[in-house]
Design an enzyme around this catalytic site. Sequence first.
Site, PDB file in Angstrom:
ATOM      1  N   GLU A  67       0.807  -1.220   0.000  1.00 52.47           N
ATOM      2  CA  GLU A  67       0.000   0.000   0.000  1.00 52.47           C
ATOM      3  C   GLU A  67       0.842   1.272   0.000  1.00 52.47           C
ATOM      4  OE1 GLU A  67      -3.177   1.933   3.106  1.00 52.47           O
ATOM      5  OE2 GLU A  67      -3.212  -0.234   2.807  1.00 52.47           O
ATOM      6  N   ASP A  68       1.954   1.277   0.725  1.00 47.64           N
ATOM      7  CA  ASP A  68       2.691   2.519   0.953  1.00 47.64           C
ATOM      8  C   ASP A  68       4.075   2.597   0.318  1.00 47.64           C
ATOM      9  OD1 ASP A  68       0.560   3.398   2.450  1.00 47.64           O
ATOM     10  OD2 ASP A  68       1.460   2.900   4.379  1.00 47.64           O
TER      11      ASP A  68
END
Length: 188
Positions: A67-68
Amino acid sequence: MNHSTEYAAILKALHFASIKHKDQRRKDEEASPYINHPIEVAEILARVGQVTDLVVLQSAILHDTIEDTQTTAEEIEAWFGAEVRSVVLEVTDDRSLLKQERKRLQIEHAPHISTRAQMVKLADKISNVRAIELAPPANWSLERRREYLDWTEQVVAGLRGCNSHLEELYDQYLQSGRAKLDSECAQP
């Protein structure tokens, strides 16, 4: 799998995540290193949740990498196997969606993800709720912090039944977080 192999696997995940998150910081006033968060999530699972499942612990450490960071699901699978990849994907938000839609989907999907993913998600919410009380994002208003706590409660409602120890800790942090916000609101 023996203890030595399990420790090595956990350290491998820590090393991988620390490289992937090396330039990231939390949103708190001190801009603490981001890697502290996934480490805390795994630690909460092991210490409070009494989780010994290696897949869950590695997934906790890696839960924000797709996600990051620039990490791919294929990369997670190549390094840590299909089970870890699956759990990490279950707790990964689709960043192409607007924030409100991602939040809505977390509430909707929480009851339907695997028990392993539910425990990771619950420990993640515990860590974040704790941060709202002790080291909130520097630019978040009282109202935004209150809304965040309310939203986590909706997500956690769909996770209930996965680990009673984690649920109890979440409830404690939610209560103390709300009390802190109430006291801040009451100050002149």
